[in-house]
Design a protein around this motif. Structure first.
Motif, PDB file in Angstrom:
ATOM      1  N   UNK A  76       0.828  -1.199   0.000  1.00 18.81           N
ATOM      2  CA  UNK A  76       0.000   0.000   0.000  1.00 18.81           C
ATOM      3  C   UNK A  76       0.865   1.252   0.000  1.00 18.81           C
ATOM      4  N   UNK A  77       0.341   2.280  -0.617  1.00 17.94           N
ATOM      5  CA  UNK A  77       1.021   3.578  -0.582  1.00 17.94           C
ATOM      6  C   UNK A  77       0.769   4.222   0.765  1.00 17.94           C
ATOM      7  N   UNK A  78       1.793   4.850   1.331  1.00 16.49           N
ATOM      8  CA  UNK A  78       1.653   5.476   2.646  1.00 16.49           C
ATOM      9  C   UNK A  78       2.297   6.843   2.645  1.00 16.49           C
ATOM     10  N   UNK A  79       2.085   7.577   3.739  1.00 13.00           N
ATOM     11  CA  UNK A  79       2.649   8.907   3.876  1.00 13.00           C
ATOM     12  C   UNK A  79       4.171   8.856   3.827  1.00 13.00           C
ATOM     13  N   UNK A  80       4.768   7.782   4.348  1.00 14.46           N
ATOM     14  CA  UNK A  80       6.224   7.653   4.369  1.00 14.46           C
ATOM     15  C   UNK A  80       6.795   7.421   2.972  1.00 14.46           C
ATOM     16  N   UNK A  81       5.927   7.070   2.020  1.00 10.12           N
ATOM     17  CA  UNK A  81       6.386   6.805   0.661  1.00 10.12           C
ATOM     18  C   UNK A  81       6.181   7.984  -0.262  1.00 10.12           C
ATOM     19  N   UNK A 312      12.993  16.643   0.667  1.00 13.07           N
ATOM     20  CA  UNK A 312      11.920  17.624   0.833  1.00 13.07           C
ATOM     21  C   UNK A 312      10.743  17.224  -0.044  1.00 13.07           C
ATOM     22  N   UNK A 313       9.630  16.899   0.575  1.00 12.84           N
ATOM     23  CA  UNK A 313       8.472  16.441  -0.192  1.00 12.84           C
ATOM     24  C   UNK A 313       7.910  17.545  -1.075  1.00 12.84           C
ATOM     25  N   UNK A 314       7.974  18.780  -0.597  1.00 17.49           N
ATOM     26  CA  UNK A 314       7.467  19.907  -1.389  1.00 17.49           C
ATOM     27  C   UNK A 314       8.303  20.093  -2.649  1.00 17.49           C
ATOM     28  N   UNK A 315       9.624  20.039  -2.498  1.00 20.49           N
ATOM     29  CA  UNK A 315      10.508  20.183  -3.659  1.00 20.49           C
ATOM     30  C   UNK A 315      10.345  19.017  -4.608  1.00 20.49           C
ATOM     31  N   UNK A 316      10.229  17.798  -4.064  1.00 22.47           N
ATOM     32  CA  UNK A 316      10.051  16.619  -4.918  1.00 22.47           C
ATOM     33  C   UNK A 316       8.772  16.722  -5.737  1.00 22.47           C
ATOM     34  N   UNK A 317       7.675  17.097  -5.086  1.00 22.95           N
ATOM     35  CA  UNK A 317       6.390  17.185  -5.783  1.00 22.95           C
ATOM     36  C   UNK A 317       6.443  18.214  -6.907  1.00 22.95           C
ATOM     37  N   UNK A 318       7.170  19.327  -6.677  1.00 21.73           N
ATOM     38  CA  UNK A 318       7.276  20.369  -7.694  1.00 21.73           C
ATOM     39  C   UNK A 318       8.067  19.874  -8.904  1.00 21.73           C
ATOM     40  N   UNK A 319       9.228  19.232  -8.655  1.00 25.85           N
ATOM     41  CA  UNK A 319      10.043  18.722  -9.754  1.00 25.85           C
ATOM     42  C   UNK A 319       9.347  17.569 -10.472  1.00 25.85           C
ATOM     43  N   UNK A 320       8.670  16.727  -9.712  1.00 32.47           N
ATOM     44  CA  UNK A 320       7.921  15.614 -10.315  1.00 32.47           C
ATOM     45  C   UNK A 320       6.863  16.121 -11.288  1.00 32.47           C
ATOM     46  N   UNK A 321       6.115  17.149 -10.864  1.00 36.52           N
ATOM     47  CA  UNK A 321       5.053  17.690 -11.715  1.00 36.52           C
ATOM     48  C   UNK A 321       5.627  18.282 -12.998  1.00 36.52           C
ATOM     49  N   UNK A 322       6.793  18.955 -12.896  1.00 33.52           N
ATOM     50  CA  UNK A 322       7.441  19.497 -14.080  1.00 33.52           C
ATOM     51  C   UNK A 322       7.888  18.370 -15.031  1.00 33.52           C
ATOM     52  N   UNK A 323       8.505  17.339 -14.455  1.00 32.07           N
ATOM     53  CA  UNK A 323       9.035  16.246 -15.263  1.00 32.07           C
ATOM     54  C   UNK A 323       7.942  15.492 -16.003  1.00 32.07           C
ATOM     55  N   UNK A 324       6.828  15.244 -15.333  1.00 34.53           N
ATOM     56  CA  UNK A 324       5.781  14.412 -15.898  1.00 34.53           C
ATOM     57  C   UNK A 324       4.754  15.196 -16.705  1.00 34.53           C
ATOM     58  N   UNK A 325       4.888  16.527 -16.742  1.00 35.35           N
ATOM     59  CA  UNK A 325       3.953  17.340 -17.509  1.00 35.35           C
ATOM     60  C   UNK A 325       2.623  17.542 -16.811  1.00 35.35           C
ATOM     61  N   UNK A 326       2.639  17.568 -15.483  1.00 31.09           N
ATOM     62  CA  UNK A 326       1.398  17.691 -14.721  1.00 31.09           C
ATOM     63  C   UNK A 326       1.190  19.098 -14.185  1.00 31.09           C
ATOM     64  N   UNK A 327       2.022  20.043 -14.594  1.00 30.50           N
ATOM     65  CA  UNK A 327       1.838  21.428 -14.141  1.00 30.50           C
ATOM     66  C   UNK A 327       2.035  22.400 -15.299  1.00 30.50           C
TER      67      UNK A 327
END
Length: 327
Positions: A76-81, A312-327
């Motif tokens: 399962x996906x969790x907050x720690x992941x 940093x989850x905030x930084x990861x989420x920002x870079x992830x969105x840029x990489x995957x075309x979600x922002x």
């Protein structure tokens, strides 16, 4: 016309309906097979379109298959992941290779080599996994218990990404753009991300095999590798009939960008021969007009996600969105 053949699967793309129909009829006459108009699946890649006609490629079936193959079907996906990896992995120096010191590749039903082979194929649509995959690949022949836990956390993150994939958006620039970033530490890593037609088509995370004495030299080595890959994909795009005149290489080190664009000969401040050779080669490609070198802010350099663990989850989420075309 673009004809993609992999074993017994064929994908035909053409701007002319007449040519496409001719090729389809000729191939089906010569080789028995079936035909699907506008296929939604090719080599495990699911192709879906949204209301704006943007394309998304995903591999949900392979994620689920990989989980099942390695005894994690109920994971399962969790907050720690929230991030796939949180630290560098350094392999131990092995001196005694006697059988008593050999470690098993698997723990329970998880086989590290099999898992990483599947994850490597998943990076086609989940390119952010390149760094985590590269770190685990360093120890896959002799993993320890902690490495199996890291691999499981990586898969736990991937569970939360089911239903996601690389997007190719029509509202983004459609040219050839390459983002390059390098860190500067005891071991230097370079991350490279290639965009074409509004989406990520290639990502790479590599460990530099040569010494750098400063962040400038480390970034310069990364820019050199990025320019090499830019020329490769520029050639492919032109072979496919695409109008790609110049590839644009982005980097967040202003000194490296300015030195690469300067017209004077020489190797900047470096006295190391391998850095001088790379710099002069980059200068040549820029002066020939094949590539453009552009400075980009660190927060907008998506290749940073492939150079180090980002906790940093905030930084990861920002870079992830840029990489995957979600922002």
């Amino acid at each position: 016309v673009a004809l993609v053949i992999y074993v017994d699967d064929t994908f035909i793309i053409s701007s002319s309906r007449k040519i496409l129909d001719y090729l389809r009829k000729r191939m089906l006459k010569l080789y028995k097979g079936t035909y699907e108009e506008n296929p939604s699946l090719f080599l495990g890649h699911v192709l879906t379109y949204d209301k704006e006609n943007n394309l998304m490629m995903s591999q949900d079936a392979l994620i689920k298959k990989s989980l099942a193959n390695n005894g994690m079907h109920d994971l399962k996906h969790s907050r720690s992941g929230r991030v796939p990896i949180r630290a560098f992995i350094e392999p131990e120096l092995i001196i005694d290779k006697s059988p008593s010191h050999q470690r098993l590749r698997s723990q329970g039903k998880m086989d590290m080599m099999v898992l990483l082979g599947e994850v490597n194929y998943l990076t086609h649509t989940h390119p952010y996994l390149k760094f985590a995959h590269g770190q685990l690949a360093r120890i896959m022949s002799r993993p320890k218990d902690e490495h199996f836990r890291i691999a499981k956390d990586m898969m736990r993150y991937l569970v939360g990404r089911i239903g996601h994939g690389v997007k190719f958006r029509q509202d983004l620039p459609q040219g050839l753009y390459i983002y390059v970033d390098s860190n500067f530490a005891e071991t230097n890593y370079t991350g490279i991300v290639v965009y074409l037609n509004g989406g990520c088509i290639y990502a790479k995370s590599l460990r530099q095999k040569y010494a750098s004495r400063s962040s400038f030299e480390s970034e310069l080595s990364g820019v050199s590798e990025g320019v090499r890959i830019a020329l490769y994909y520029r050639a492919i795009a032109r072979d496919l009939g695409m109008n790609v005149d110049k590839a644009v290489v982005f980097n967040d080190n202003e000194a490296a960008i300015n030195e690469g664009k300067s017209s004077h000969a020489g190797g900047g401040t470096s006295k190391l021969r391998h850095h001088r050779i790379r710099l002069n080669w980059v200068k040549q490609q820029y002066q020939r007009g094949l590539v453009d070198l552009v400075h980009v802010r660190t927060t907008e350099n998506v290749a940073d996600i492939l150079t180090k663990p980002i906790t940093s989850e905030e930084k990861w989420d920002d870079l992830y969105a840029q990489l995957m075309g979600e922002c």
